[in-house]
Scaffold this motif. Structure first.
Motif, mmCIF file in Angstrom:
data_model
loop_
_atom_site.group_PDB
_atom_site.id
_atom_site.type_symbol
_atom_site.label_atom_id
_atom_site.label_comp_id
_atom_site.label_asym_id
_atom_site.label_seq_id
_atom_site.Cartn_x
_atom_site.Cartn_y
_atom_site.Cartn_z
ATOM 1 N N UNK A 433 0.834 -1.205 0.000
ATOM 2 C CA UNK A 433 0.000 0.000 0.000
ATOM 3 C C UNK A 433 0.867 1.252 0.000
ATOM 4 N N UNK A 434 0.506 2.209 -0.850
ATOM 5 C CA UNK A 434 1.170 3.514 -0.995
ATOM 6 C C UNK A 434 2.556 3.427 -1.612
ATOM 7 N N UNK A 435 2.986 2.231 -2.036
ATOM 8 C CA UNK A 435 4.325 2.083 -2.614
ATOM 9 C C UNK A 435 4.272 1.812 -4.116
ATOM 10 N N UNK A 436 3.086 1.810 -4.714
ATOM 11 C CA UNK A 436 2.922 1.431 -6.119
ATOM 12 C C UNK A 436 2.720 2.652 -7.003
ATOM 13 N N UNK A 437 2.819 2.431 -8.310
ATOM 14 C CA UNK A 437 2.515 3.463 -9.284
ATOM 15 C C UNK A 437 2.129 2.800 -10.592
ATOM 16 N N UNK A 438 1.678 3.586 -11.555
ATOM 17 C CA UNK A 438 1.252 3.062 -12.840
ATOM 18 C C UNK A 438 -0.192 3.417 -13.114
ATOM 19 N N UNK A 439 -0.759 2.776 -14.139
ATOM 20 C CA UNK A 439 -2.137 3.062 -14.521
ATOM 21 C C UNK A 439 -3.137 2.693 -13.436
ATOM 22 N N UNK A 440 -2.763 1.809 -12.508
ATOM 23 C CA UNK A 440 -3.710 1.348 -11.500
ATOM 24 C C UNK A 440 -3.543 2.025 -10.150
ATOM 25 N N UNK A 441 -2.824 3.145 -10.112
ATOM 26 C CA UNK A 441 -2.757 3.948 -8.900
ATOM 27 C C UNK A 441 -1.742 3.454 -7.895
ATOM 28 N N UNK A 442 -1.773 4.060 -6.705
ATOM 29 C CA UNK A 442 -0.752 3.780 -5.688
ATOM 30 C C UNK A 442 -1.242 2.931 -4.517
ATOM 31 N N UNK A 443 -2.550 2.563 -4.521
ATOM 32 C CA UNK A 443 -3.092 1.686 -3.465
ATOM 33 C C UNK A 443 -2.911 2.336 -2.088
ATOM 34 N N UNK A 444 -3.386 3.585 -1.970
ATOM 35 C CA UNK A 444 -3.286 4.283 -0.682
ATOM 36 C C UNK A 444 -4.647 4.490 -0.031
ATOM 37 N N UNK A 445 -5.703 3.894 -0.603
ATOM 38 C CA UNK A 445 -7.026 3.996 -0.013
ATOM 39 C C UNK A 445 -7.830 5.186 -0.483
ATOM 40 N N UNK A 446 -7.261 6.023 -1.336
ATOM 41 C CA UNK A 446 -7.953 7.223 -1.823
ATOM 42 C C UNK A 446 -7.994 7.219 -3.340
ATOM 43 N N UNK A 447 -9.173 7.491 -3.910
ATOM 44 C CA UNK A 447 -9.296 7.560 -5.369
ATOM 45 C C UNK A 447 -8.884 8.923 -5.917
#
Length: 510
Positions: A433-447
């Motif tokens: 969570x919060x460590x990702x990037x790309x077309x599918x977002x960063x997975x931080x719980x917020x759109x």
């Protein structure tokens, strides 16, 4: 001016010459002054007043102070007290006087605060809390608090609102030890005030607050710490050793990764530990202040038909480019997380009406695995086409067929599926969570930031997002879709594809 006593009274009188201004006079023998006002009628009125020189009080009893009085430069003055605050909330969570927050699940009686200085002039007191395990829960709760001071013991029991025990049940308010200890109700809580300015609040449920006066900072100990301004030594045991508090017989995790289990041995009076761990479908984490092995939580993203996208945090959008894009990857240099990238290449179907996912590529452990729409049941690795199943380096990477899907799994629980046609999903454990990037977002719980581009700017334009995360061009690819529907008639399989994303719109011919 000659003052003459009035027989049988405490008063004196004197005559003065009245002028057109206000005058004052004093009696040198008593601390009383006289003011005389003269009006047009020449009638005078007077009242006694304090002498210009006010006698200095001999003790703090002569001053009424809200907090405390002290001698300052030879004069007694009221001093506003400063406090350190410790609290216990919800059973397991503590915050020390110096701000250290920790969780403790013991179910015994514990000293929150007491005098530990050998100075005999300091007031002797202790604040204790008794905890018990909640019914049908692993969380402990506060069953009572007890205050010992000046040979008096006061106990407040959970749910007995408005009452305390002092030898027997007593209703608030009460005053004990000649006013040295006062207890009254403040809102939904009781407030215990001691004559040396220690304050204790308890809501007869799950919240205790202790306010320690600055005069006692560094002279106390207990679960609330020593109030010396350093949170690092707030978990010292009474013998001065570092360590978390655990009750006798209590079992707990010996480390933060759930690889060691310990128990406070009643006989040995010390911790006894052994190797342990979580199950294959579990992970070690803290929930509601409790470290435990919990079922794994995954973030899931997806793409359907190359165009319809859903991020890890649930944002949906349509991307119509047909190049190679970073679907998701590790972008934060975070310790203990394995780097990876999932790439997708979009392409048009032969009917030229719709685009689909042509190639899915997973890069991890210096290995590149490509799954091509034109080669169902097979994958490309090291520039060689291989049949499934496929294993790499002691099952660090495993690729299998599951029904019509290719499933790529890693030993750190990254899972990528592709149906060799139009549907790809990615799953990552919550540690990413919060460590990702790309077309599918960063997975931080917020759109709100799911359409963040490579330059860390958020866009509302899917084409700009796709252009930002484009990895490479392929012959014939475009940033925007060149396909236009010629009519409102949509093939039934495309309707199913769209509705599968939760759009809930059924298209009809008429």
């Amino acid at each position: 001016m000659a003052w003459q006593a009035i027989p049988g009274t405490d008063f004196s009188w004197a005559s003065i010459t009245v002028s057109a201004t206000m005058q004052s006079a004093e009696n040198s023998q008593v601390p009383v002054g006289l003011l005389v006002f003269v009006f047009q009628s020449c009638t005078g009125y007077s009242f006694p007043g304090l002498c210009a020189t006010i006698p200095t009080p001999l003790s703090c009893e002569d001053l009424i102070c809200e907090d405390r009085c002290e001698m300052v430069d030879g004069q007694l003055e009221c001093i506003q007290e400063t406090f350190s605050t410790c609290w216990l909330a919800g059973g397991p969570r503590y915050c020390s006087f110096d701000g250290k927050i920790f969780d403790f699940m013991g179910t015994c009686a514990y000293t929150l605060n007491t005098i530990c200085s050998p100075n005999p002039t300091l007031p002797a007191f202790s604040v204790e809390v008794k905890k018990e395990e909640k019914e049908n829960s692993k969380v402990s709760s506060i069953s009572s608090i007890t205050i010992h001071v000046d040979n008096v013991t006061v106990t407040a029991v959970q749910s007995e609102n408005g009452m305390v025990k002092v030898n027997h049940r007593s209703r608030l308010p009460i005053s004990l030890s000649h006013g040295k200890l006062c207890i009254h109700q403040k809102g939904k809580s009781m407030l215990i005030q001691l004559n040396f300015n220690l304050k204790v609040l308890y809501n007869w449920d799950d919240h205790v607050v202790i306010k320690l006066p600055a005069a006692l900072s560094g002279k106390v100990c207990g679960m609330c710490g020593n109030s010396n301004g350093d949170p690092q030594d707030d978990v010292l045991s009474p013998d001065g050793k570092q360590g978390l508090f655990h009750g006798l017989g209590e079992e707990f995790w010996g480390d933060l990764t759930c690889t060691q289990r310990c128990v406070c041995d009643v006989v040995q009076q010390q911790a006894v530990c052994w190797d342990s761990g979580c199950g294959t479908e579990e992970e070690c984490r803290v929930e509601e202040g409790i470290q435990e092995c919990y079922p794994k939580i995954f973030g899931v993203c997806s793409a359907v038909g190359a165009t319809h996208s859903k991020t890890f945090d649930g944002k949906r959008f349509i991307l119509q480019g047909t190049c190679v894009y970073l679907l998701v990857g590790l972008c934060e240099d975070t310790q203990n997380l394995v780097g990876f990238q999932v790439l997708v290449q979009n392409g048009h179907q032969s009917d030229n009406l719709t685009s689909s996912i042509a190639v899915v590529t997973v890069k991890v452990y210096n290995k590149t695995i490509s799954i091509n729409r034109d080669h169902p049941g097979k994958i490309m690795t090291d520039e060689q086409m291989v049949n499934l199943p496929y294993h790499y380096s002691g099952r660090k990477i495993v690729v299998n067929c599951d029904g019509q899907d290719a499933v790529v799994e890693t030993n750190f629980d990254l899972v990528v599926t592709y149906d060799w046609y139009s549907h790809v999903t990615g799953m990552v454990p919550s540690g990413f969570a919060s460590a990702l990037c790309g077309l599918r977002g960063n997975y931080n719980g917020s759109t709100s930031d799911d359409m963040m581009m490579r330059n860390n700017h958020v866009t509302s334009d899917p084409d700009a997002l796709g252009s930002s995360w484009k990895v490479m061009d392929v012959p014939g690819c475009s940033e925007r879709s060149i396909v236009e529907c010629s009519s409102t008639v949509t093939p039934s399989w495309m309707q199913q594809e769209v509705s599968g994303m939760g759009c809930e719109i059924i298209l009809e011919v008429n």
